[in-house]
Scaffold this motif. Structure first.
Motif, mmCIF file in Angstrom:
data_model
loop_
_atom_site.group_PDB
_atom_site.id
_atom_site.type_symbol
_atom_site.label_atom_id
_atom_site.label_comp_id
_atom_site.label_asym_id
_atom_site.label_seq_id
_atom_site.Cartn_x
_atom_site.Cartn_y
_atom_site.Cartn_z
ATOM 1 N N ASN A 111 -8.785 18.974 14.639
ATOM 2 C CA ASN A 111 -9.136 20.501 14.201
ATOM 3 C C ASN A 111 -9.733 20.374 12.708
ATOM 4 O O ASN A 111 -8.841 20.560 11.631
ATOM 5 N N ALA A 112 -10.551 19.125 12.794
ATOM 6 C CA ALA A 112 -11.059 18.693 11.411
ATOM 7 C C ALA A 112 -12.154 19.354 10.456
ATOM 8 O O ALA A 112 -12.797 20.028 11.530
ATOM 9 N N GLU A 113 -12.334 19.112 9.522
ATOM 10 C CA GLU A 113 -13.550 19.683 8.918
ATOM 11 C C GLU A 113 -14.447 18.552 8.198
ATOM 12 O O GLU A 113 -14.089 17.203 7.947
ATOM 13 N N ILE A 114 -15.537 18.567 8.158
ATOM 14 C CA ILE A 114 -16.491 17.372 7.458
ATOM 15 C C ILE A 114 -16.617 17.484 6.136
ATOM 16 O O ILE A 114 -16.943 18.357 5.227
ATOM 17 N N SER A 115 -16.091 16.276 5.434
ATOM 18 C CA SER A 115 -16.192 16.062 4.088
ATOM 19 C C SER A 115 -17.598 15.772 3.909
ATOM 20 O O SER A 115 -18.219 16.308 2.497
ATOM 21 N N PHE A 116 -18.282 14.828 4.391
ATOM 22 C CA PHE A 116 -19.764 14.405 4.126
ATOM 23 C C PHE A 116 -20.109 14.082 5.382
ATOM 24 O O PHE A 116 -19.509 13.429 6.183
ATOM 25 N N GLU A 117 -21.694 14.120 5.621
ATOM 26 C CA GLU A 117 -22.275 13.613 6.642
ATOM 27 C C GLU A 117 -23.750 13.589 6.426
ATOM 28 O O GLU A 117 -24.407 14.310 5.721
ATOM 29 N N ASP A 162 -6.394 16.916 6.114
ATOM 30 C CA ASP A 162 -5.417 17.476 5.285
ATOM 31 C C ASP A 162 -5.789 17.091 3.882
ATOM 32 O O ASP A 162 -6.942 17.230 3.654
ATOM 33 N N ASP A 163 -4.872 16.867 3.048
ATOM 34 C CA ASP A 163 -5.644 16.626 1.394
ATOM 35 C C ASP A 163 -6.010 15.279 1.246
ATOM 36 O O ASP A 163 -6.526 15.066 0.105
ATOM 37 N N GLU A 164 -6.474 14.541 2.299
ATOM 38 C CA GLU A 164 -6.971 13.050 1.931
ATOM 39 C C GLU A 164 -8.571 13.609 1.987
ATOM 40 O O GLU A 164 -9.028 14.399 3.133
ATOM 41 N N HIS A 165 -9.328 12.925 1.451
ATOM 42 C CA HIS A 165 -10.746 13.205 1.344
ATOM 43 C C HIS A 165 -11.549 12.817 2.784
ATOM 44 O O HIS A 165 -12.304 13.688 3.140
ATOM 45 N N HIS A 166 -10.781 11.859 3.381
ATOM 46 C CA HIS A 166 -11.175 11.731 4.620
ATOM 47 C C HIS A 166 -10.436 10.645 5.459
ATOM 48 O O HIS A 166 -9.729 10.033 4.892
ATOM 49 N N PRO A 191 0.890 -1.214 0.124
ATOM 50 C CA PRO A 191 -0.131 0.026 -0.015
ATOM 51 C C PRO A 191 0.781 1.266 -0.059
ATOM 52 O O PRO A 191 2.078 1.300 0.435
ATOM 53 N N SER A 192 0.302 2.382 -0.619
ATOM 54 C CA SER A 192 1.120 3.452 -0.580
ATOM 55 C C SER A 192 1.009 4.466 0.430
ATOM 56 O O SER A 192 1.678 5.173 0.783
ATOM 57 N N LYS A 193 -0.180 4.095 1.477
ATOM 58 C CA LYS A 193 -0.516 5.170 2.663
ATOM 59 C C LYS A 193 -1.615 4.213 3.440
ATOM 60 O O LYS A 193 -2.210 3.352 2.849
ATOM 61 N N LEU A 194 -1.656 4.542 4.450
ATOM 62 C CA LEU A 194 -2.739 4.258 5.548
ATOM 63 C C LEU A 194 -3.964 5.160 5.127
ATOM 64 O O LEU A 194 -3.519 6.652 5.597
ATOM 65 N N ALA A 195 -4.983 4.900 4.646
ATOM 66 C CA ALA A 195 -5.922 6.280 4.139
ATOM 67 C C ALA A 195 -6.761 6.594 5.244
ATOM 68 O O ALA A 195 -6.941 7.893 5.322
ATOM 69 N N HIS A 196 -7.632 5.421 6.113
ATOM 70 C CA HIS A 196 -8.409 6.181 6.905
ATOM 71 C C HIS A 196 -8.711 5.046 8.178
ATOM 72 O O HIS A 196 -8.373 3.901 8.014
#
Length: 201
Positions: free
Chosen positions: A45-51, A61-65, A20-25
């Protein structure tokens, strides 16, 4: 063709098995949906991408979640002796960011249960509303080679856990201008205590 068999092209492209290239979520289940969502938003200090009423995706950060939260109304409380994830961890780029986060969270009533200098990291552990352990850390040793050298020197044979510290005292020392190397150096185990005496379950 069996799913376990590679095509000739894939076999040629991936003579070494891919990683894997990264741990996603990470996704957590909670019976306290609103509280858990607010807690992770505050701590990271996060933001909601979808709820919606059933799920929330949070990003910092730059990951969608990075965190998913499932509204599992029938979820039961964690049992400390259960198998499963022990904790999840998030790294801050600088010690000042870690300490500033500690101060900010303390100001809104979110306090850690276990601040410890592991050696490779300075770590501050919290519990989310369901009791899942969340580690906020700063990497003292900045490269894998440095960490490997720390292990090879026998430091974890002597003390695999680390040494507990007082984050308020560290904040005061940081504000006084004490050098980073001194602040983050792991002290020796207190006399008469073992590595397990440093553990907070």
């Amino acid at each position: 063709m069996s799913p376990s068999m590679s095509t000739p092209l894939l076999a040629e492209l991936h003579k070494v098995p891919p990683k894997p290239s990264k741990l996603a979520h990470v996704v957590v289940r909670t019976a306290h949906y609103s509280r858990a969502k607010a807690w992770y938003l505050t701590v990271l200090n996060a933001e909601i991408s979808f709820e919606n009423d059933d799920v929330a995706f949070l990003s910092y950060d730059d990951e969608h979640h990075r965190i998913g939260i499932i509204n599992a109304r029938d979820a039961t409380p964690l049992v400390a002796t259960s198998c499963g994830v022990e904790h999840i961890s998030f790294t801050f780029e600088t010690l000042s960011e870690l300490l500033a986060t500690y101060v900010r969270l303390k100001g809104v009533g979110i306090e850690p249960f276990w601040p410890i200098i592991h050696g490779p990291t300075v770590s501050i552990y919290y519990r989310d509303p369901d009791g899942l352990k969340v580690e906020l850390q700063y990497d003292v040793l900045r490269t894998p080679a440095e960490v490997n050298a720390f292990f090879e020197a026998g430091n974890y044979v002597e003390n695999f856990m680390g040494v507990i510290f007082d984050p308020d005292e560290m904040v005061t020392r940081f504000e006084s201008g004490e050098p980073l190397e001194s602040l983050t150096a792991r002290p020796p185990l207190p006399a008469g205590l073992s590595a397990w005496d440093m553990h907070r379950p």
